[in-house]
Design an enzyme around this catalytic site. Structure first.
Site, PDB file in Angstrom:
ATOM      1  N   GLU A   1      -5.555   0.130   1.017  1.00  0.00           N
ATOM      2  CA  GLU A   1      -3.868  -0.195   0.740  1.00  0.00           C
ATOM      3  C   GLU A   1      -3.778   0.608  -0.681  1.00  0.00           C
ATOM      4  OE1 GLU A   1      -3.250  -4.437   0.566  1.00  0.00           O
ATOM      5  OE2 GLU A   1      -3.866  -4.611   2.407  1.00  0.00           O
ATOM      6  N   VAL A   2      -4.906   0.573  -1.688  1.00  0.00           N
ATOM      7  CA  VAL A   2      -4.462   1.146  -3.150  1.00  0.00           C
ATOM      8  C   VAL A   2      -5.645   2.450  -3.199  1.00  0.00           C
ATOM      9  CG1 VAL A   2      -4.844   0.690  -5.555  1.00  0.00           C
ATOM     10  CG2 VAL A   2      -4.183  -1.205  -3.929  1.00  0.00           C
TER      11      VAL A   2
ATOM     12  N   HIS B   1     -12.441   1.483  -5.107  1.00  0.00           N
ATOM     13  CA  HIS B   1     -12.695  -0.159  -5.426  1.00  0.00           C
ATOM     14  C   HIS B   1     -13.615  -0.502  -4.692  1.00  0.00           C
ATOM     15  CE1 HIS B   1      -9.021  -0.219  -3.113  1.00  0.00           C
ATOM     16  NE2 HIS B   1      -9.543  -1.285  -2.512  1.00  0.00           N
TER      17      HIS B   1
ATOM     18  N   HIS C   1     -14.787  -4.462  -3.446  1.00  0.00           N
ATOM     19  CA  HIS C   1     -14.385  -5.995  -3.306  1.00  0.00           C
ATOM     20  C   HIS C   1     -15.813  -6.581  -3.341  1.00  0.00           C
ATOM     21  CE1 HIS C   1     -10.267  -5.562  -1.496  1.00  0.00           C
ATOM     22  NE2 HIS C   1     -10.849  -4.366  -1.175  1.00  0.00           N
TER      23      HIS C   1
HETATM   24  P1  AMP Z   1      -7.663  -2.206  -0.166  1.00  0.00           P
HETATM   25  O1  AMP Z   1      -7.082  -2.836   0.815  1.00  0.00           O
HETATM   26  O2  AMP Z   1      -9.118  -2.449   0.017  1.00  0.00           O
HETATM   27  O3  AMP Z   1      -6.999  -1.276  -0.796  1.00  0.00           O
HETATM   28  O4  AMP Z   1      -7.454  -3.525  -1.269  1.00  0.00           O
HETATM   29  C1  AMP Z   1      -6.532  -3.656  -2.173  1.00  0.00           C
HETATM   30  C2  AMP Z   1      -6.717  -5.024  -2.961  1.00  0.00           C
HETATM   31  O5  AMP Z   1      -5.925  -4.944  -4.112  1.00  0.00           O
HETATM   32  C3  AMP Z   1      -6.235  -6.050  -2.083  1.00  0.00           C
HETATM   33  O6  AMP Z   1      -7.124  -7.028  -1.867  1.00  0.00           O
HETATM   34  C4  AMP Z   1      -5.037  -6.890  -2.979  1.00  0.00           C
HETATM   35  O7  AMP Z   1      -5.188  -8.200  -2.855  1.00  0.00           O
HETATM   36  C5  AMP Z   1      -5.539  -6.385  -4.318  1.00  0.00           C
HETATM   37  N1  AMP Z   1      -4.346  -6.102  -5.439  1.00  0.00           N
HETATM   38  C6  AMP Z   1      -3.342  -5.504  -5.306  1.00  0.00           C
HETATM   39  N2  AMP Z   1      -2.702  -5.584  -6.388  1.00  0.00           N
HETATM   40  C7  AMP Z   1      -3.355  -6.257  -7.060  1.00  0.00           C
HETATM   41  C8  AMP Z   1      -3.218  -6.688  -8.576  1.00  0.00           C
HETATM   42  N3  AMP Z   1      -1.998  -6.387  -9.354  1.00  0.00           N
HETATM   43  N4  AMP Z   1      -4.107  -7.285  -9.335  1.00  0.00           N
HETATM   44  C9  AMP Z   1      -5.357  -7.821  -8.428  1.00  0.00           C
HETATM   45  N5  AMP Z   1      -5.525  -7.269  -7.270  1.00  0.00           N
HETATM   46  C10 AMP Z   1      -4.480  -6.462  -6.592  1.00  0.00           C
END
Ligand code: AMP
Length: 118
Positions: free
Chosen positions: A99-100, A104, A106
Site C-alpha cells: 500500500e505504501v 518497509h 513488517h
Molecule cells: P503495506 O501494505 O505493506 O504497504 O503496509 C503499509 C502499512 O502501513 C499498513 O500495515 C498500515 O497499517 C501502515 N500505516 C499506514 N499509515 C501509517 C501511519 N501513519 N503510521 C503507522 N503505520 C501506518
C-alpha cells in the site's frame, strides 16, 4: 515507477506526520503499525527513498543495506522478538499487496503468526 516523496512514510521521515519512534539511526526508522495485525507489529523503513525491497537491494549502497539490516536485528532484539520468533514481511507491488510505496519491513510477533498465506 518513480519514487513519490508524498507517500506517507516519506512524510513520517520528514516529520510532517508524527509517529511513535521505537528506533532511529542514520539508516532506519521503526514505529508501530497504525493498524496492528499481531500483539507486536512494527514497521522498519530505510531513510533513503526506495520503493520496495527489490529497489532497495538493487540500488541502495552497501552501507545503507548493511545499516538497515543491522537496525532490523537490533529492533527485533530490543522488542523481545528473539526468544519466541516473529514474522518479517515485505509486501511488494500490486500482487504483494503493497500500500505504501516506500520500502518497509513488517515485524509481527508477541503471538503465533499463523499460516503464511491465508
Ligand atoms: P503495506 O501494505 O505493506 O504497504 O503496509 C503499509 C502499512 O502501513 C499498513 O500495515 C498500515 O497499517 C501502515 N500505516 C499506514 N499509515 C501509517 C501511519 N501513519 N503510521 C503507522 N503505520 C501506518
Amino acid at each position: 515507477m518513480a519514487y513519490d516523496d508524498q507517500n506517507i512514510f516519506a512524510k513520517i521521515l520528514r516529520g510532517d506526520i508524527p509517529c511513535t519512534k521505537l528506533y532511529e539511526d542514520e539508516f532506519a526508522l521503526a514505529f508501530p503499525d497504525i493498524n496492528p495485525q499481531r500483539q507486536i507489529h512494527i514497521l522498519v523503513i530505510p531513510k533513503g527513498p526506495y520503493l520496495s525491497l527489490e529497489d532497495f537491494g538493487a540500488n541502495a549502497s552497501t552501507e545503507e543495506i548493511t545499516g538497515f539490516y543491522r537496525a532490523v536485528s537490533k529492533i527485533v532484539q530490543e522488542n523481545g522478538l528473539s526468544e519466541n520468533g516473529f514474522r518479517a514481511i515485505a509486501n511488494t507491488g500490486d500482487h504483494g499487496g503493497q500500500e505504501v510505496p516506500h520500502f518497509h519491513v513488517h515485524l509481527l510477533g508477541g503471538e503465533p503468526a499463523g499460516k503464511m498465506v491465508s
